[in-house]
Motif scaffolding. Structure first.
Motif, PDB file in Angstrom:
ATOM      1  N   ARG A   1     -73.163  30.849  19.896  1.00 48.24           N
ATOM      2  CA  ARG A   1     -71.816  31.151  19.209  1.00 48.24           C
ATOM      3  C   ARG A   1     -70.950  30.889  20.577  1.00 48.24           C
ATOM      4  O   ARG A   1     -69.692  30.441  20.363  1.00 48.24           O
ATOM      5  CB  ARG A   1     -71.577  32.494  18.682  1.00 48.24           C
TER       6      ARG A   1
ATOM      7  N   SER B   1     -79.272  34.467  26.144  1.00 50.84           N
ATOM      8  CA  SER B   1     -79.084  35.829  25.455  1.00 50.84           C
ATOM      9  C   SER B   1     -80.148  36.449  24.929  1.00 50.84           C
ATOM     10  O   SER B   1     -81.207  35.606  24.498  1.00 50.84           O
ATOM     11  CB  SER B   1     -77.972  35.893  24.629  1.00 50.84           C
TER      12      SER B   1
ATOM     13  N   THR C   1     -73.537  36.010  27.498  1.00 51.41           N
ATOM     14  CA  THR C   1     -72.568  36.312  26.535  1.00 51.41           C
ATOM     15  C   THR C   1     -71.451  37.571  26.887  1.00 51.41           C
ATOM     16  O   THR C   1     -70.749  37.632  25.905  1.00 51.41           O
ATOM     17  CB  THR C   1     -73.272  36.810  25.186  1.00 51.41           C
TER      18      THR C   1
ATOM     19  N   THR D   1     -79.924  37.555  22.130  1.00 49.39           N
ATOM     20  CA  THR D   1     -79.881  37.173  20.639  1.00 49.39           C
ATOM     21  C   THR D   1     -79.458  35.668  20.885  1.00 49.39           C
ATOM     22  O   THR D   1     -78.438  35.378  21.096  1.00 49.39           O
ATOM     23  CB  THR D   1     -78.717  37.969  20.030  1.00 49.39           C
TER      24      THR D   1
ATOM     25  N   LYS E   1     -76.258  34.423  19.248  1.00 46.87           N
ATOM     26  CA  LYS E   1     -75.057  35.002  19.841  1.00 46.87           C
ATOM     27  C   LYS E   1     -74.652  33.967  21.169  1.00 46.87           C
ATOM     28  O   LYS E   1     -73.677  33.639  21.270  1.00 46.87           O
ATOM     29  CB  LYS E   1     -75.223  36.274  20.654  1.00 46.87           C
TER      30      LYS E   1
END
Lengths: 230, 230
Positions: free
Chosen positions: B45, B37, B15, B39, B42
């Motif tokens: 996204r 990632s 990311t 997260t 994230k």
């Protein structure tokens, strides 16, 4: 640096492959050029060959000690196995001068794999041997000697490392005088990259069936080489 | 390597800046691409943003562990300070695979001077952490992310290092798929040079007033990039 109008460049261990090529280009650019060698007769012979090629008496040959003594800027082009001994023998003569170290820490027969010396690079080793009174600058390691003795533009840029900006600038001036494109590659700690590119390029030659791989920096505007053939 | 027709590439820590650019080009080339990632939200996204740019649903996002599990070839694009922890957490999932390490051992704020890690390079460090069951290949460190997300030809070649020739060849194929020019730069011991070029290029940008300095190998014939924009 002397106050003389024309600087004297001594190429120590200059009878090998890289030395005569650099001598040829700097003599053409108007510098006083000395070829140094452990064997003065050999230096004189190489100087005579260069003068024949230059069609003028521009280069002289002498022993390394006398050559180091005589110069404003010294250029070291010895094989790595002669690097330490040569520098230790010339330490006094080099004080107060710039030393351009062209040495690559290649350990034959495996010349396409980087061997990192204890100090990080040959140039850092040179700085340690010579002490703070000498400004060591690493440069010219990646340029094939085959190109230097020809008059065409050289398809390889020169990365210049050293801890003193003024010394780097002087060497960048020598790069331009040799009709090459030079780049300020920062402190001597980066010399490991510049020296290490040589075994990488040797390996690329071998694996990609090439002969004289070099590098160019992209992303311009470039620093143009000066001189009649650039 | 799986027997599936289309390989899955997972970009771990994807990311940041370099990951989305590589993902964009490999998705265009027809690979299944996963953004990983710490997260997962994230990653999802970033994948959604890429799909919008690609105008097709080609990229998916997930956690690093699932991404490492799902892939045929993993690509690591984390900052150096997250390098060891990320690899230790993914060691099991990566066994039997190729890991392409894009990491440069930069230690801010001095990002234009090479800092040599104890193992020599980030890629050698990765190989030590992951063990012999993983083929670590160092590549893509010198290419500015700015270029990767554009569709023009990229003015920077890719040097590929690794101890297994077959793995280097697979990564050279990924280089071509990303419409870049790649070169076989030999064993992982040479990764110090390739990683070290990044701080050198950052310094050249600063000192020569440039923005996206890169390198080209000269001395051809070159390995041409494939793809519509090459």
């Amino acid at each position: 640096m002397s106050g003389r109008l024309i600087l004297t460049l001594s190429i120590l261990g200059g009878t090998g492959k890289e030395g005569p090529g650099l001598a040829y280009r700097w003599a053409q650019a108007g510098y006083h050029v000395v070829i140094g060698s452990r064997t003065p007769e050999k230096a004189e012979r190489v100087a005579a060959e260069l003068n024949e090629r230059l069609e003028r008496e521009l280069v002289v040959g002498m022993g390394n000690v006398e050559a180091a003594e005589a110069c404003d800027i010294a250029v070291l082009t010895v094989p790595y196995n002669a690097h330490r001994d040569t520098l230790e023998g010339l330490k006094d003569q080099l004080q107060g001068k710039v030393l351009v170290d062209v040495t690559v820490p290649l350990v034959p027969p495996e010349v396409s794999v980087l061997k990192v010396p204890p100090s990080g690079s040959a140039a850092q080793e040179a700085q340690e041997i010579l002490g703070e009174g000498v400004d060591v600058v690493a440069a010219f390691q990646n340029v094939s000697h085959v190109h230097l003795l020809e008059d065409h533009p050289v398809p390889c840029d020169v990365l210049v490392c050293g801890d003193h900006e003024g010394a780097r600038e002087q060497v960048l001036e020598l790069v331009r005088a040799a009709r090459l494109v030079g780049w300020d590659a920062g402190p001597l700690a980066n010399a490991i990259v510049v020296e290490g590119l040589t075994p990488v390029l040797i390996g690329i030659n071998k694996r990609h069936g090439m002969k004289e791989a070099g590098i160019r920096i992209t992303g311009h505007p470039p620093v143009e080489a000066t001189g009649p053939d650039a």
